[in-house]
Design a protein around this motif. Structure first.
Motif, mmCIF file in Angstrom:
data_model
loop_
_atom_site.group_PDB
_atom_site.id
_atom_site.type_symbol
_atom_site.label_atom_id
_atom_site.label_comp_id
_atom_site.label_asym_id
_atom_site.label_seq_id
_atom_site.Cartn_x
_atom_site.Cartn_y
_atom_site.Cartn_z
ATOM 1 N N LYS A 245 0.891 -1.214 0.165
ATOM 2 C CA LYS A 245 -0.045 0.083 -0.082
ATOM 3 C C LYS A 245 0.878 1.150 0.095
ATOM 4 O O LYS A 245 2.149 1.233 0.195
ATOM 5 C CB LYS A 245 -0.939 -0.145 1.189
ATOM 6 C CG LYS A 245 -1.834 -1.312 1.588
ATOM 7 C CD LYS A 245 -2.768 -1.345 0.306
ATOM 8 C CE LYS A 245 -3.717 -2.737 0.330
ATOM 9 N NZ LYS A 245 -4.321 -3.065 1.349
ATOM 10 N N GLY A 246 0.260 2.413 -0.152
ATOM 11 C CA GLY A 246 0.971 3.740 -0.425
ATOM 12 C C GLY A 246 0.233 4.721 -0.140
ATOM 13 O O GLY A 246 -1.128 4.755 -0.258
ATOM 14 N N VAL A 247 0.574 5.786 0.592
ATOM 15 C CA VAL A 247 -0.098 7.013 1.055
ATOM 16 C C VAL A 247 0.671 8.274 0.579
ATOM 17 O O VAL A 247 1.877 8.409 0.972
ATOM 18 C CB VAL A 247 -0.265 6.949 2.634
ATOM 19 C CG1 VAL A 247 -0.999 8.277 2.872
ATOM 20 C CG2 VAL A 247 -0.973 5.810 3.050
ATOM 21 N N ASP A 248 0.026 9.030 -0.253
ATOM 22 C CA ASP A 248 0.288 10.536 -0.504
ATOM 23 C C ASP A 248 0.138 11.408 0.485
ATOM 24 O O ASP A 248 -1.050 11.911 0.645
ATOM 25 C CB ASP A 248 -0.126 10.736 -1.871
ATOM 26 C CG ASP A 248 0.423 12.355 -2.313
ATOM 27 O OD1 ASP A 248 1.198 13.017 -1.609
ATOM 28 O OD2 ASP A 248 -0.209 12.711 -3.274
ATOM 29 N N ALA A 249 1.190 11.979 1.341
ATOM 30 C CA ALA A 249 0.789 12.874 2.521
ATOM 31 C C ALA A 249 1.223 14.275 2.094
ATOM 32 O O ALA A 249 1.732 14.955 3.085
ATOM 33 C CB ALA A 249 0.954 12.432 3.681
ATOM 34 N N VAL A 250 1.570 14.459 0.765
ATOM 35 C CA VAL A 250 2.293 15.679 0.257
ATOM 36 C C VAL A 250 1.298 16.619 -0.324
ATOM 37 O O VAL A 250 1.190 17.639 -0.095
ATOM 38 C CB VAL A 250 3.631 15.290 -0.626
ATOM 39 C CG1 VAL A 250 4.376 16.756 -0.700
ATOM 40 C CG2 VAL A 250 4.505 14.495 0.066
ATOM 41 N N GLY A 251 0.933 16.043 -1.703
ATOM 42 C CA GLY A 251 0.003 16.982 -2.179
ATOM 43 C C GLY A 251 0.768 17.734 -3.413
ATOM 44 O O GLY A 251 1.931 17.411 -3.983
ATOM 45 N N TYR A 252 0.087 18.574 -3.914
ATOM 46 C CA TYR A 252 0.263 19.536 -4.901
ATOM 47 C C TYR A 252 1.708 20.470 -4.920
ATOM 48 O O TYR A 252 2.293 20.675 -5.908
ATOM 49 C CB TYR A 252 -0.594 20.454 -5.561
ATOM 50 C CG TYR A 252 -0.990 21.714 -4.679
ATOM 51 C CD1 TYR A 252 -0.753 22.937 -5.163
ATOM 52 C CD2 TYR A 252 -1.620 21.616 -3.470
ATOM 53 C CE1 TYR A 252 -1.067 24.085 -4.590
ATOM 54 C CE2 TYR A 252 -1.844 22.807 -2.792
ATOM 55 C CZ TYR A 252 -1.528 24.101 -3.472
ATOM 56 O OH TYR A 252 -1.835 25.196 -2.865
ATOM 57 N N GLN A 253 2.358 20.539 -3.842
ATOM 58 C CA GLN A 253 3.577 21.420 -3.871
ATOM 59 C C GLN A 253 4.599 20.443 -3.543
ATOM 60 O O GLN A 253 5.603 20.719 -2.973
ATOM 61 C CB GLN A 253 3.434 22.400 -2.684
ATOM 62 C CG GLN A 253 2.570 23.635 -2.917
ATOM 63 C CD GLN A 253 2.592 24.557 -1.774
ATOM 64 O OE1 GLN A 253 1.608 24.664 -0.977
ATOM 65 N NE2 GLN A 253 3.295 25.509 -1.970
ATOM 66 N N ALA A 254 4.547 19.230 -4.124
ATOM 67 C CA ALA A 254 5.672 18.172 -3.960
ATOM 68 C C ALA A 254 6.824 18.705 -4.579
ATOM 69 O O ALA A 254 7.016 19.554 -5.745
ATOM 70 C CB ALA A 254 5.206 16.922 -4.660
ATOM 71 N N GLN A 255 8.089 18.286 -4.064
ATOM 72 C CA GLN A 255 9.506 18.595 -4.501
ATOM 73 C C GLN A 255 9.909 17.673 -5.465
ATOM 74 O O GLN A 255 9.836 16.405 -5.209
ATOM 75 C CB GLN A 255 10.291 18.861 -3.494
ATOM 76 C CG GLN A 255 10.242 19.963 -2.377
ATOM 77 C CD GLN A 255 10.450 21.384 -3.134
ATOM 78 O OE1 GLN A 255 11.577 21.479 -3.572
ATOM 79 N NE2 GLN A 255 9.723 22.342 -2.980
ATOM 80 N N ALA A 256 10.529 17.942 -6.392
ATOM 81 C CA ALA A 256 11.393 17.187 -7.316
ATOM 82 C C ALA A 256 12.406 16.390 -6.565
ATOM 83 O O ALA A 256 12.806 16.652 -5.390
ATOM 84 C CB ALA A 256 12.126 17.793 -8.290
ATOM 85 N N VAL A 267 4.858 12.725 -6.418
ATOM 86 C CA VAL A 267 4.510 11.743 -5.512
ATOM 87 C C VAL A 267 3.650 10.828 -5.806
ATOM 88 O O VAL A 267 3.859 9.451 -5.547
ATOM 89 C CB VAL A 267 4.345 12.482 -4.290
ATOM 90 C CG1 VAL A 267 3.644 11.572 -3.162
ATOM 91 C CG2 VAL A 267 5.420 13.197 -3.473
ATOM 92 N N LEU A 268 2.607 11.223 -6.537
ATOM 93 C CA LEU A 268 1.704 10.382 -7.190
ATOM 94 C C LEU A 268 2.453 9.244 -8.289
ATOM 95 O O LEU A 268 2.288 7.931 -7.954
ATOM 96 C CB LEU A 268 0.638 11.083 -7.902
ATOM 97 C CG LEU A 268 -0.163 11.969 -7.328
ATOM 98 C CD1 LEU A 268 -1.215 12.817 -8.318
ATOM 99 C CD2 LEU A 268 -1.187 11.110 -6.279
ATOM 100 N N ASN A 269 3.184 10.021 -8.993
ATOM 101 C CA ASN A 269 4.072 8.956 -10.005
ATOM 102 C C ASN A 269 5.009 8.107 -9.264
ATOM 103 O O ASN A 269 5.280 6.889 -9.327
ATOM 104 C CB ASN A 269 4.622 9.615 -11.026
ATOM 105 C CG ASN A 269 3.831 10.261 -12.137
ATOM 106 O OD1 ASN A 269 2.866 9.668 -12.449
ATOM 107 N ND2 ASN A 269 4.056 11.348 -12.506
ATOM 108 N N ALA A 270 5.719 8.474 -7.958
ATOM 109 C CA ALA A 270 6.504 7.826 -7.211
ATOM 110 C C ALA A 270 5.576 6.630 -6.515
ATOM 111 O O ALA A 270 6.127 5.502 -6.436
ATOM 112 C CB ALA A 270 7.239 8.739 -6.289
ATOM 113 N N LEU A 271 4.342 6.919 -6.029
ATOM 114 C CA LEU A 271 3.566 5.842 -5.493
ATOM 115 C C LEU A 271 3.100 4.773 -6.556
ATOM 116 O O LEU A 271 3.167 3.544 -6.337
ATOM 117 C CB LEU A 271 2.420 6.426 -4.839
ATOM 118 C CG LEU A 271 2.650 7.019 -3.382
ATOM 119 C CD1 LEU A 271 1.150 7.676 -3.386
ATOM 120 C CD2 LEU A 271 2.856 6.241 -2.682
#
Length: 383
Positions: A245-256, A267-271
């Motif tokens: 499983k995976g959780v995105d707790a970052v959102g739209y201001q994610a850093q490269a 982050v979405l693509n990393a998940l």
């Protein structure tokens, strides 16, 4: 009364504003004893929303009931209460289904309302000495009297339920492996919740040393994304398979991954890369339909380049959306009371209201160990 007021990007001030008043028989007025600064507040603070000067911030609030509307039946003066950041009516189609984060009543024309947040209705925030709570019987969660567990209970307003919600969206089950991207307050709560739910192995992905150290303290495995592709780092530790499983707790201001610039979909693509085939992703991290500070024109309109083909190929499922706090806050409260959960480990600073401007600046810059700040209106000195 004193309240934290937005002035312009990167500037808030403590100002005198009008005292709240009972506007409806179902209202109560609460004397705020704790109000936390949230990472979502920083979106407005940085000018990344349509927030206008004058808005009173604060959607994570706890306090004592001071005045009760004539239609309120379950609350009395002196009750200690914590409010979900969601303002909800309790009787619309979504509320009856438990989707209180998407109430159809409190903010006409939009599914969902909140305190002190742009476009989320006319409800002033609680980074103030007092606040009005509408539909109070539904929106107030009673707490034991006194001051015990204050910094644990304040986290019931948002980040503890939101972290738990990320695990619910991903359907984290006992014995599973979980990757949580982001080790800010919500990310740490998601990792903590995964462990509470019985996950066997939890990876916490971030780049801030203090945050990664916090994750390790609760038993998570720290992954510094500046030291190599995080998905590959995690695969190396899971026999090449990735996590369940995976959780995105970052959102739209994610850093490269090199932390040199924003990359909203990273982050979405990393998940998608991190989670195994047929795994599930939970996305409580905030994504917005409009971002004036986005790095490209598509992202300014909430349109991101997500690897949907790869996600389809792997047969993954995704759950998204803000937390329906009332679905979880009673059970999480009782875990705190029973000594089974102590979410306050994320709180780095407790400060009086008049130190809010400095706290916002330091929290925004992630300096001096600022991970989670709780303001205490009425306190002259730092707690």
């Amino acid at each position: 009364m004193k309240a934290v007021v937005y002035e312009k990007p990167f500037s808030v001030a403590v100002r005198d504003v009008d005292d709240p008043q009972i506007q409806h028989p179902n209202d109560v007025l609460v004397r705020v004893t704790s109000s936390a600064i949230c990472g979502s507040d920083l979106h407005m603070y940085e000018g990344r929303t349509a927030a206008e000067p004058g808005i009173v911030f604060g959607h994570e609030n706890l306090g004592i009931v001071e005045e009760v509307g004539s239609g309120v039946t379950s609350l009395s003066e002196g009750d200690r209460v914590v409010m979900p950041f969601n303002v909800a009516c309790g009787f619309c189609k979504n509320c009856l289904a438990g989707e209180t984060g998407f109430c159809l009543t409190v903010n006409p024309g939009f599914a969902g309302g909140a305190y002190g947040y742009v476009a989320m209705g006319p409800y002033k925030g609680g980074q103030a000495e007092r606040m009005r709570v509408p539909f109070a019987d539904f929106n107030c969660l009673k707490l034991p009297p006194g001051e015990q567990f204050e910094t644990d209970f304040i986290l019931l307003a948002d980040i503890f339920p939101t972290g738990y919600h990320g695990c619910e969206l991903a359907q984290v089950s006992p014995g599973e492996s979980v990757a949580v991207y982001g080790a800010g307050p919500v990310g740490l709560m998601a990792a903590y919740s995964a462990l509470l739910r019985g996950a066997a192995k939890v990876f916490s992905v971030d780049r801030v040393p203090e945050r990664l150290a916090k994750a390790e303290e609760i038993g998570a495995i720290a992954i510094d994304f500046t030291k190599g592709d995080p998905a590959e780092q995690i695969k190396e530790k899971t026999g090449g398979e990735g996590t369940d499983k995976g959780v995105d707790a970052v959102g739209y201001q994610a850093q490269a991954h090199d932390a040199s610039h924003e990359e909203p979909a990273v982050v979405l693509n990393a998940l998608v890369d991190t989670v195994r085939a047929t795994g599930r992703l939970g996305v409580p991290g905030l994504y917005v339909p409009s971002d004036p500070g986005a790095p490209d024109e598509h992202a300014k309109h909430g349109q991101l380049l997500v690897s949907i083909g790869r996600m389809f190929e792997k047969g993954q499922k995704m759950g998204t959306g803000q937390c329906n706090v009332k679905r979880y806050n009673r059970q999480l409260r009782d875990l705190i009371i029973a000594g089974r959960a102590k979410p306050s480990f994320v709180v780095s600073h407790e400060l009086p209201l008049d130190q809010a401007p400095e706290a916002y600046e330091k929290f925004d810059k992630r300096i001096e160990g600022y991970t989670k700040v709780v303001l205490h209106p009425g306190h002259a000195l730092a707690a």
